[in-house]
Design an enzyme around this catalytic site. Structure first.
Site, mmCIF file in Angstrom:
data_model
loop_
_atom_site.group_PDB
_atom_site.id
_atom_site.type_symbol
_atom_site.label_atom_id
_atom_site.label_comp_id
_atom_site.label_asym_id
_atom_site.label_seq_id
_atom_site.Cartn_x
_atom_site.Cartn_y
_atom_site.Cartn_z
ATOM 1 C CB SER A 1 -0.861 0.101 1.342
ATOM 2 O OG SER A 1 -1.431 1.234 1.418
ATOM 3 C CE1 TYR B 1 -3.904 -1.664 5.321
ATOM 4 C CE2 TYR B 1 -3.407 0.253 4.636
ATOM 5 C CZ TYR B 1 -3.674 -0.976 4.393
ATOM 6 O OH TYR B 1 -3.964 -1.391 3.011
#
Length: 237
Positions: free
Chosen positions: A132, A146
């Site tokens: 990501s 995250y």
């Protein structure tokens, strides 16, 4: 580019979203494709019927099950590690067990899957992790845990690229920005905020991520290794 005839391909986390697009991409290129799913049996069965790929139920958080699944596919040519989970919120109140499971799925599982795949992987194989852009940039509150998991992937990719490079095996991360999926729909409550950070103000399509994976996995990707291939519409620019 994109002819995977005769290639043994495994996609971890392949029943929906980016994972399903990956399965379609490699299957349409002639690959022999297997993919894992955890809870979306109906979606997995439908995708298997559509593409001819094999659906395999496996929980990426269960290391023994994951290693057995990867090893059971034999000598892989390509593994794409897409399974992931997302937990957002105030770190002072986030459920610690949920954070630990996210670390299991997003960090421990990719490492063990990549290592197990490499044990039998054919010369010139491809290991691709779906990371990501949040591994590089976390522009809003609530994403620390995250982002931690996605930054960890970067170190893993760089290290394993050196470990396996002698066999011509490449190891890379694809780092999407906002991508239309069940986890992050294009019409979701955070879409406007996300688009405000972007040069190209829309969510990516899952197929666009899959096409990049197809390039890296193909013959033109043989010198791309240890890299973070960002595809984010300028989110992190």
């Amino acid at each position: 580019m994109g002819d995977f005839t005769g290639k043994n391909v495994l996609v971890l986390g392949g029943s929906r979203g980016i994972g399903a697009a990956l399965v379609r991409r490699f299957a349409s290129g002639g690959g022999t494709v297997g993919f894992t799913y955890a809870g979306s049996k109906d979606a997995a069965d439908a995708l298997a019927a559509e593409t001819g790929a094999e659906a395999i139920r496996a929980d990426s958080a269960d290391r023994d099950q994951l290693v057995a699944t990867v090893g059971g596919r034999g000598a892989l040519d390509i593994i794409v590690i897409n399974a992931g989970t997302l937990v957002l919120g105030d770190p002072l109140t986030l459920d610690a067990d949920a954070v630990d499971r996210m670390i299991d799925v997003n960090v421990r599982a990719p490492y063990h899957a990549a290592v197990e795949a490499a044990r039998r992987m054919n010369e010139g194989g491809r290991i691709i992790v779906i990371g990501s852009v949040n591994g590089d940039r976390m522009p809003f509150a609530g994403g620390a845990a995250y982002a931690l998991t996605k930054s960890a992937m970067q170190g893993m990719v760089r290290g394993l690229a050196r470990d396996f490079g002698g066999r011509g095996i490449t190891v890379n991360s694809i780092q999407p920005g906002p991508t239309d999926s069940d986890m992050n729909p294009a019409d979701g409550p955070m879409a406007e905020q996300m688009h405000s950070f972007m040069a190209i103000k829309r969510h990516a399509k899952a197929s666009e991520i899959a096409e990049l994976a197809g390039y890296i996995a193909g013959p033109h990707g043989s010198m791309i290794t240890g890299s973070m291939q960002t595809i984010d519409g300028g989110f992190g620019a």
